[in-house]
Design a protein around this motif. Structure first.
Motif, PDB file in Angstrom:
ATOM      1  N   ALA A   1      17.757   0.275  31.383  1.00 31.75           N
ATOM      2  CA  ALA A   1      17.764   1.294  30.329  1.00 31.75           C
ATOM      3  C   ALA A   1      17.520   2.686  30.892  1.00 31.75           C
ATOM      4  O   ALA A   1      18.116   3.668  30.442  1.00 31.75           O
ATOM      5  CB  ALA A   1      16.714   0.955  29.272  1.00 31.75           C
TER       6      ALA A   1
ATOM      7  N   VAL B   1      15.075  -5.039  31.881  1.00 29.12           N
ATOM      8  CA  VAL B   1      15.525  -4.213  30.768  1.00 29.12           C
ATOM      9  C   VAL B   1      15.075  -2.769  30.960  1.00 29.12           C
ATOM     10  O   VAL B   1      15.841  -1.819  30.739  1.00 29.12           O
ATOM     11  CB  VAL B   1      14.984  -4.782  29.437  1.00 29.12           C
ATOM     12  N   ALA B   2      13.827  -2.567  31.384  1.00 31.93           N
ATOM     13  CA  ALA B   2      13.293  -1.217  31.571  1.00 31.93           C
ATOM     14  C   ALA B   2      14.087  -0.454  32.637  1.00 31.93           C
ATOM     15  O   ALA B   2      14.451   0.715  32.440  1.00 31.93           O
ATOM     16  CB  ALA B   2      11.820  -1.292  31.954  1.00 31.93           C
TER      17      ALA B   2
ATOM     18  N   SER C   1      24.639  -6.141  29.099  1.00 37.82           N
ATOM     19  CA  SER C   1      23.710  -6.467  28.014  1.00 37.82           C
ATOM     20  C   SER C   1      23.769  -7.948  27.667  1.00 37.82           C
ATOM     21  O   SER C   1      22.741  -8.561  27.358  1.00 37.82           O
ATOM     22  CB  SER C   1      24.027  -5.616  26.777  1.00 37.82           C
TER      23      SER C   1
ATOM     24  N   PHE D   1      20.721  -1.192  18.360  1.00 39.26           N
ATOM     25  CA  PHE D   1      19.309  -1.183  18.748  1.00 39.26           C
ATOM     26  C   PHE D   1      18.392  -1.108  17.531  1.00 39.26           C
ATOM     27  O   PHE D   1      17.387  -1.826  17.445  1.00 39.26           O
ATOM     28  CB  PHE D   1      19.028  -0.014  19.686  1.00 39.26           C
TER      29      PHE D   1
ATOM     30  N   LEU E   1      18.339  -2.416  25.604  1.00 39.82           N
ATOM     31  CA  LEU E   1      17.067  -2.535  24.884  1.00 39.82           C
ATOM     32  C   LEU E   1      17.201  -3.483  23.692  1.00 39.82           C
ATOM     33  O   LEU E   1      16.313  -4.315  23.443  1.00 39.82           O
ATOM     34  CB  LEU E   1      16.609  -1.158  24.413  1.00 39.82           C
TER      35      LEU E   1
ATOM     36  N   TRP F   1      20.912   1.725  24.929  1.00 42.73           N
ATOM     37  CA  TRP F   1      20.682   1.185  23.590  1.00 42.73           C
ATOM     38  C   TRP F   1      21.028  -0.301  23.525  1.00 42.73           C
ATOM     39  O   TRP F   1      20.296  -1.096  22.916  1.00 42.73           O
ATOM     40  CB  TRP F   1      21.508   1.954  22.559  1.00 42.73           C
TER      41      TRP F   1
END
Length: 506
Positions: free
Chosen positions: A326, A322-323, A273, A411, A355, A352
């Motif tokens: 996740a 990111v998509a 992240s 998130f 995103l 979480w």
């Protein structure tokens, strides 16, 4: 002149992304080997060092970002920075007692941290305390390296900065891997090696800054040079303190609540992240000096157009990634580390955090807008209010619901901030800009979601065997399809990226 500046902006951004991409890729490739050779507990120490470093970097007191802005602003107003040598030397002397005291404080607290704060189960508490003592020295060296890098960044010497970054990254990661694989798996030896690498980094960047800014051995502290910069530096320092609380409080709490072995697994989540946020840094390094110069030249329309183009570029770069992460975080950790236990542990929290990091990366542009104008009052108030809301919610989530609750809280807070704050900043510093910014951002987010859905049948087909190579292939195909769809849908904006406007310079 205008076209040359725009081309240099593109060149600097590409250099920064090349250097940052190298550091990220090497770090991603090497970290699983650290986990395998050192073990989960020792790897947890590396994760704890990352958190400790984030907090101790507050000792910078806003000096580094203030130095970048002051050098860049001086170049925009006068064509060159004046008094830069005195300013750099003054900042060096201000930082000296701060770094000495912090190193001594970490050394003094190392036994308590090892024995009372961290949940050590396998490693010797004495060994852990010695490693923590070295962390204070490591942070002191990196503080000075950051100061020198900021001086060179204000001069837009991105070629040299990235050359040093590539060299240090190679030495730090490949040298560290060779050390733990062939020489010693002792974490103390690993941290001693990192101290040597950080010393080399500080010397290389400091030497170049001294030569470029003509810093002499007898250059003295100059209060008249420092005084005009202090309000901005103190504002940056205060907002940085609140920013660290907002982004690192969860990691501090979990370092106490989780066994050190599980904290090692959490460090993988933090690394992934955090990598999302790291991808914005190369653009920021070239964007902030350029936006500051445009404001100094009173070319506000050009600055706003640059702001929008940079936002589109970051969204196109980050949102597909990111998509994919996740949606397929478990498979990513399994393919990356080969550790099924770590992958299962990360499954419920990674989505979480990723995103939330994506939203935080886009929200950072509102800070850039305020930074360029040299007006941080709104940012400070935003940070204060966010901290007052975040601290009790994160603490309650950590103690009531554990790591999953913290992840969901992270998130939720990022989403609420994204929905409220950008409109306020845009209305104040760039009236009429918010609609375009929001439309660009949401369009790219929708295209990323569509790309993920379109690629799902291909992903399921490739990943069904569960083997690491096939998982990597499935993730790559999913990411490429999503990126292609986003890129195709955003092509007109990308083609205009950093294109120089035709309006004459003021």
């Amino acid at each position: 002149m205008r076209a040359a500046r725009s081309l240099s902006m593109v060149r600097n951004t590409l250099l920064n992304y090349a250097g940052q991409a190298y550091a990220i890729v090497i770090g991603i490739l090497i970290q699983p080997f650290y986990l395998g050779h050192l073990g989960a507990e020792a790897y947890g120490l590396i994760g704890f060092f990352a958190v400790l470093q984030s907090w101790l970097l507050l000792l910078d007191a806003g000096l580094s970002p203030a130095l970048v802005r002051q050098v860049a602003h001086g170049r925009g107003v006068n064509g060159e920075g004046q008094g830069q040598a005195r300013l750099l030397r003054s900042f060096e002397l201000i930082m000296l007692p701060l770094t000495l005291l912090s190193s001594l404080a970490v050394w003094g607290a190392s036994t308590w941290i090892a024995g009372r704060w961290l949940n050590v189960q396998q490693l010797s508490p004495d060994l852990v305390a010695q490693c923590i003592s070295l962390m204070g020295l490591l942070v002191a060296l990196r503080l000075y390296a950051t100061l020198y890098r900021s001086a060179l960044q204000g001069q837009e010497l991105h070629g040299f900065i990235n050359a040093v970054n590539v060299f240090i990254t190679t030495l730090r990661y490949f040298g560290g891997l060779l050390l733990v694989a062939q020489v010693s798996q002792d974490p103390l030896v690993f941290f001693q090696f990192q101290v040597v690498v950080s010393l080399i980094e500080a010397l290389l960047l400091g030497g170049k800054a001294y030569l470029w800014m003509d810093v002499r051995l007898l250059t003295r502290f100059c209060w008249d040079t420092v005084r005009p910069v202090l309000p901005f530096a103190l504002g940056m320092s205060f907002s940085s303190c609140l920013w660290i609380v907002l982004t690192q409080l969860d990691k501090v709490l979990l370092s106490n609540l989780l066994p050190l072995q599980q904290y090692g697994y959490f460090s993988l989540v933090a690394l992934i992240s955090g990598g999302i946020l790291t991808l914005v840094n190369p653009l920021a390094q070239s964007l902030l000096p350029r936006m500051t110069m445009l404001v100094a030249e009173e070319r506000h329309e050009d600055m706003q157009q640059l702001y929008l183009k940079a936002n589109r570029f970051v969204c196109v770069l980050l949102f597909p990634m990111v998509a994919v992460i996740a949606a397929h975080g478990h498979d990513l950790v399994l393919a990356w580390s080969g550790d099924a236990v770590a992958a299962s542990w990360c499954r419920p929290i990674l989505a979480w955090y990723v995103l939330g990091s994506g939203l935080l990366a886009v929200a950072s542009f509102q800070f850039y807008l305020q930074y360029a104008h040299g007006q941080l009052r709104m940012h400070v108030w935003y940070s204060v209010i966010s901290t007052l809301v975040t601290v009790p919610l994160v603490i309650a989530s950590a103690y009531l619901y554990g790591v999953v609750g913290v992840a969901m809280c992270w998130f939720g807070l990022r989403l609420a901030s994204f929905l409220i704050w950008p409109a306020i900043v845009h209305r104040t510093f760039a009236p009429g800009l918010h609609g375009t910014w929001l439309r660009d951002t949401l369009q790219i987010a929708a295209l990323s979601a569509a790309g993920l859905l379109l690629s799902e049948p291909f992903y399921a087909l490739l990943a069904r065997s569960g083997e690491r190579l096939w998982l990597l292939a499935a993730l790559a195909v999913c990411g490429l399809i999503t990126l292609f769809l986003v890129g195709a849908g955003s092509a007109p904006a990308l083609l205009r990226l950093f294109k120089p406007s035709q309006k004459p310079s003021v």
